[in-house]
Design a protein around this motif. Structure first.
Motif, mmCIF file in Angstrom:
data_model
loop_
_atom_site.group_PDB
_atom_site.id
_atom_site.type_symbol
_atom_site.label_atom_id
_atom_site.label_comp_id
_atom_site.label_asym_id
_atom_site.label_seq_id
_atom_site.Cartn_x
_atom_site.Cartn_y
_atom_site.Cartn_z
ATOM 1 N N PRO A 66 0.798 -1.239 0.000
ATOM 2 C CA PRO A 66 0.000 0.000 0.000
ATOM 3 C C PRO A 66 0.827 1.284 0.000
ATOM 4 O O PRO A 66 0.281 2.355 -0.276
ATOM 5 N N VAL A 67 2.127 1.199 0.317
ATOM 6 C CA VAL A 67 2.917 2.424 0.432
ATOM 7 C C VAL A 67 3.908 2.594 -0.718
ATOM 8 O O VAL A 67 4.751 3.495 -0.686
ATOM 9 N N LEU A 68 3.813 1.758 -1.746
ATOM 10 C CA LEU A 68 4.722 1.882 -2.876
ATOM 11 C C LEU A 68 4.410 3.129 -3.695
ATOM 12 O O LEU A 68 3.245 3.450 -3.954
ATOM 13 N N TRP A 69 5.458 3.823 -4.095
ATOM 14 C CA TRP A 69 5.300 4.950 -5.011
ATOM 15 C C TRP A 69 4.743 4.441 -6.332
ATOM 16 O O TRP A 69 5.102 3.364 -6.799
ATOM 17 N N VAL A 70 3.850 5.210 -6.914
ATOM 18 C CA VAL A 70 3.261 4.848 -8.205
ATOM 19 C C VAL A 70 3.573 5.942 -9.219
ATOM 20 O O VAL A 70 3.262 7.117 -8.994
ATOM 21 N N ASN A 71 4.183 5.556 -10.306
ATOM 22 C CA ASN A 71 4.460 6.470 -11.406
ATOM 23 C C ASN A 71 3.174 6.639 -12.214
ATOM 24 O O ASN A 71 2.833 5.796 -13.048
ATOM 25 N N ARG A 72 2.464 7.723 -11.976
ATOM 26 C CA ARG A 72 1.159 7.935 -12.594
ATOM 27 C C ARG A 72 1.254 8.152 -14.103
ATOM 28 O O ARG A 72 0.243 8.049 -14.813
ATOM 29 N N GLY A 73 2.454 8.458 -14.587
ATOM 30 C CA GLY A 73 2.604 8.680 -16.019
ATOM 31 C C GLY A 73 2.836 7.415 -16.811
ATOM 32 O O GLY A 73 2.963 7.454 -18.037
ATOM 33 N N GLU A 74 2.893 6.282 -16.114
ATOM 34 C CA GLU A 74 3.207 5.005 -16.770
ATOM 35 C C GLU A 74 2.005 4.072 -16.716
ATOM 36 O O GLU A 74 1.368 3.914 -15.662
ATOM 37 N N ILE A 75 1.663 3.462 -17.840
ATOM 38 C CA ILE A 75 0.600 2.462 -17.894
ATOM 39 C C ILE A 75 1.239 1.097 -17.668
ATOM 40 O O ILE A 75 2.124 0.688 -18.429
ATOM 41 N N ARG A 100 2.563 -2.607 -17.571
ATOM 42 C CA ARG A 100 2.663 -3.816 -18.380
ATOM 43 C C ARG A 100 2.241 -3.640 -19.845
ATOM 44 O O ARG A 100 1.764 -4.582 -20.468
ATOM 45 N N ASN A 101 2.401 -2.441 -20.404
ATOM 46 C CA ASN A 101 2.057 -2.297 -21.821
ATOM 47 C C ASN A 101 3.295 -2.269 -22.718
ATOM 48 O O ASN A 101 3.182 -2.135 -23.940
ATOM 49 N N GLY A 102 4.489 -2.387 -22.087
ATOM 50 C CA GLY A 102 5.714 -2.427 -22.863
ATOM 51 C C GLY A 102 6.081 -1.128 -23.542
ATOM 52 O O GLY A 102 6.874 -1.120 -24.485
ATOM 53 N N ILE A 103 5.526 -0.014 -23.049
ATOM 54 C CA ILE A 103 5.769 1.297 -23.659
ATOM 55 C C ILE A 103 6.273 2.259 -22.589
ATOM 56 O O ILE A 103 5.811 2.242 -21.447
ATOM 57 N N ASP A 104 7.211 3.100 -22.964
ATOM 58 C CA ASP A 104 7.692 4.149 -22.066
ATOM 59 C C ASP A 104 6.725 5.334 -22.158
ATOM 60 O O ASP A 104 6.990 6.330 -22.830
ATOM 61 N N ASP A 105 5.602 5.210 -21.474
ATOM 62 C CA ASP A 105 4.517 6.178 -21.622
ATOM 63 C C ASP A 105 4.912 7.596 -21.222
ATOM 64 O O ASP A 105 4.502 8.562 -21.858
ATOM 65 N N ASP A 106 5.688 7.728 -20.149
ATOM 66 C CA ASP A 106 6.036 9.066 -19.674
ATOM 67 C C ASP A 106 7.326 9.592 -20.290
ATOM 68 O O ASP A 106 7.788 10.689 -19.940
ATOM 69 N N LYS A 107 7.908 8.801 -21.202
ATOM 70 C CA LYS A 107 9.106 9.223 -21.946
ATOM 71 C C LYS A 107 10.286 9.584 -21.031
ATOM 72 O O LYS A 107 11.061 10.482 -21.323
ATOM 73 N N ASN A 108 10.417 8.855 -19.909
ATOM 74 C CA ASN A 108 11.555 9.123 -19.018
ATOM 75 C C ASN A 108 12.729 8.194 -19.289
ATOM 76 O O ASN A 108 13.736 8.216 -18.580
ATOM 77 N N GLY A 109 12.601 7.352 -20.302
ATOM 78 C CA GLY A 109 13.684 6.460 -20.681
ATOM 79 C C GLY A 109 13.586 5.067 -20.100
ATOM 80 O O GLY A 109 14.452 4.220 -20.367
ATOM 81 N N TYR A 110 12.521 4.793 -19.323
ATOM 82 C CA TYR A 110 12.401 3.503 -18.639
ATOM 83 C C TYR A 110 10.994 2.942 -18.869
ATOM 84 O O TYR A 110 9.989 3.584 -18.513
ATOM 85 N N ILE A 111 10.921 1.747 -19.410
ATOM 86 C CA ILE A 111 9.652 1.143 -19.797
ATOM 87 C C ILE A 111 8.970 0.468 -18.611
ATOM 88 O O ILE A 111 9.574 -0.364 -17.931
ATOM 89 N N ASP A 112 7.717 0.832 -18.374
ATOM 90 C CA ASP A 112 6.893 0.222 -17.314
ATOM 91 C C ASP A 112 7.520 0.348 -15.935
ATOM 92 O O ASP A 112 7.448 -0.572 -15.111
ATOM 93 N N ASP A 113 8.134 1.481 -15.656
ATOM 94 C CA ASP A 113 8.703 1.722 -14.315
ATOM 95 C C ASP A 113 7.605 2.265 -13.401
ATOM 96 O O ASP A 113 7.628 3.403 -12.980
ATOM 97 N N VAL A 114 6.681 1.391 -13.069
ATOM 98 C CA VAL A 114 5.499 1.792 -12.306
ATOM 99 C C VAL A 114 5.838 2.108 -10.854
ATOM 100 O O VAL A 114 5.310 3.065 -10.277
ATOM 101 N N HIS A 115 6.722 1.327 -10.238
ATOM 102 C CA HIS A 115 7.104 1.552 -8.842
ATOM 103 C C HIS A 115 8.597 1.861 -8.689
ATOM 104 O O HIS A 115 9.067 2.055 -7.565
ATOM 105 N N GLY A 116 9.336 1.887 -9.789
ATOM 106 C CA GLY A 116 10.766 2.148 -9.718
ATOM 107 C C GLY A 116 11.493 1.460 -10.853
ATOM 108 O O GLY A 116 10.893 1.112 -11.880
#
Length: 548
Positions: free
Chosen positions: A92-101, A103-119
């Motif tokens: 429940p306390v994990l950081w969530v990258n809101r810019g990332e969808i 498990r879609n295999g795409i770097d949605d937030d364009k930060n250089g890291y694919i599916d980095d939802v929690h890190g």
């Protein structure tokens, strides 16, 4: 992250004590913890004045000073071995990258890291595989140096190569000594494992019990003098190590034995190179940042899971443990620390990743003796400073005086100036007596800022269970947790404010303690810059004054 010096000290104690016991073990896996509140086992949350325990006063701070205040979100990055992200007290306390969808295999937030939802994981390959064991930094230096400087002497080395050659010679000397020591130690531990297992089994049988805890041992009244010595020796080892029972001691021995084997097979193996096969990057290309994968668990997340729980395990769910920092403090997971020495490139990139993705505090429970790319790590320190991020680092477990011994990441820049946004933390124990300083902790009047609880720290473990660990690796997240609380309730505090308040509020002790690793007695206040143990209760009072 090599074999724990705490564990190594345990071996020494066992090797010295057990042959006199006249009796002379297998390790049971940890039992799942009951889904109940176990926070009473967290001595480090207690208050020095109210409870007469050298804890940080967290419970008192929440009850008296913070109850009417509203916390704000804070992100704490944990650069470590990985975390069990499914743990009931951490999920429940994990950081969530809101810019990332996810498990879609795409770097949605364009930060250089694919599916980095929690890190992110800097120890992984694009194919999903991960590094577990690694070499020590000195092993890497020696392996490269023997090829590069074959046939070279101090007289024939080129002027441009003198610094690298000197580093290689230093590493070569340390490597040869360490290899000999670990080879001997591994043999000793191997030879003792069987007899200790047998001793515990015979003690259980002789005393008619399945559990050799302190109660059973103290109530024992054996007439056999050998058994009597065995009982006394077991009680002493349990007292020294903080183990709850003999099975916990066996577990510690077994884990240490595995690490000793890993040291020889992997960490000190000049031909071991998992990086080339798995990550497939150039570890010497410090401009490369986009490698790794999003597997935050890794092969062995025990260390990171324990660290994360200390900082921010859910406080109000009535199960498990209480993290020092309460919701809405969250944990960002950055995997960069293997079983072996972390690489400077990975640490520099881990810091930058955490900073770029919003971390305000970064916990760094790792360290090593050599740092060939130190400049890259220090550049990351300075980058974090420009973004107002506090770094909290474990002082190390070699019982060394850091005024004369090397430990990296260092507490000072290469020009010997202080890092304004870095706290270096030693480990203290649960009693204000000669053992207040953990016997394994590094110390320094210049290079260790403060001490914090680091012995018998009860926190989260993989598999939604709980247990004790010891080390400056635990003292660092205690301090990071304190910083997170201050930042959450007093968000205007800067990184340098947090460092200043934590240091100024540390409870100074003038207790006569044993110098770690030695027999000399000194004043506890002489072993760090502040001479004190972190104190959340007093820190909150200082923060309140600063906010007026």
């Amino acid at each position: 992250m090599t074999i724990s010096p705490f564990r190594r000290w345990w071996f020494s104690l066992a090797l010295l004590t057990l042959p006199t016991l006249g009796l002379a073990q297998s390790v049971a896996p940890p039992a799942p913890a009951p889904a109940a509140d176990q926070s009473a086992a967290q001595w480090y949350l207690k208050d020095p004045q109210l409870d007469n325990v050298p804890g940080i006063g967290a419970t008192r701070a929440y009850a008296e000073l913070l109850k009417n205040l509203v916390p704000t979100p804070v992100i704490v990055a944990v650069i470590d071995s990985g975390i069990d992200t499914a743990h009931v007290d951490l999920k429940p306390v994990l950081w969530v990258n809101r810019g990332e969808i996810p498990r879609n295999g795409i770097d949605d937030d364009k930060n250089g890291y694919i599916d980095d939802v929690h890190g992110w994981n800097f120890l992984g390959g694009k194919d999903g595989r991960n590094i577990n064991a690694e070499t020590l930094e000195m092993t890497r230096i020696v392996a490269a140096g023997r090829k590069r400087f074959k046939g070279t002497t101090a007289k024939t080395v080129k002027v441009a190569d003198k610094a690298d050659f000197a580093l290689y010679q230093k590493a070569e000397k340390v490597y040869k000594t360490r290899l000999a020591e670990e080879t001997e130690r591994a043999g000793q531990v191997e030879s003792m494992a069987g007899p200790i297992t047998e001793m515990v089994a015979k003690m259980k049988q002789a005393l008619g019990t399945d559990k050799l805890d302190t109660i059973a041992l103290r109530n024992a009244r054996p007439e056999d003098p050998n058994l009597k010595r065995a009982v006394a020796g077991m009680l002493e080892m349990m007292r020294q190590t903080g183990s709850a029972d003999a099975d916990a001691l066996l577990k510690e021995l077994n884990a240490g034995l595995q690490q000793e084997r890993s040291l020889l097979d992997n960490s000190l193996n000049l031909n071991f190179d998992p990086r080339t096969d798995i990550v497939k990057d150039n570890p010497n290309d410090l401009t490369d940042r986009n490698y790794g994968n999003n597997d935050l668990h890794g092969p062995d997340p025990l260390h990171g899971t324990h660290v994360a729980g200390i900082i921010a395990a859910v406080r109000d769910n009535k199960i498990g443990v209480q993290g020092i920092a309460a919701d809405p403090v969250s944990i960002m997971v950055v995997r960069a620390v293997p079983d072996g020495d972390e690489r400077d490139k990975d640490i520099a990139n881990a810091i930058r990743y955490a900073v770029d993705n919003g971390a305000q505090i970064i916990n760094m429970s790792f360290g090593k003796e050599f740092s060939p790319q130190r400049a890259a790590v220090e550049a990351a320190y300075k980058y974090a400073a420009t973004k107002n991020v506090l770094l909290v680092h474990a002082a190390g477990n070699e019982n060394h005086n850091l005024d004369v011994a090397d430990n990296y990441p260092a507490s000072f820049y290469m020009n010997n100036t202080t890092v304004p946004n870095l706290l270096t933390v030693g480990a203290s124990g649960p009693k204000d007596n000669a053992a207040l300083t953990a016997n394994f902790s590094n110390y320094s009047k210049k290079g260790v800022d403060v001490f914090a609880p680091g012995v018998g720290i009860f926190s989260t473990l993989p598999g939604s269970i709980y247990g004790n660990e010891s080390g400056t690796s635990m003292a660092s997240p205690v301090t990071a947790g304190v910083a997170a609380v201050l930042k959450s309730y007093f968000p205007k505090l800067t990184a340098t404010d947090l460092k200043r308040i934590i240091m100024q509020s540390a409870r100074v002790h003038h207790t006569k303690v044993m110098v770690p690793g030695g027999e000399k007695t000194v004043d506890f206040s002489t072993l760090s810059v502040t001479g004190g143990v972190v104190d959340l209760y007093e820190a909150v009072k200082l923060a309140q004054k600063a906010s007026l």
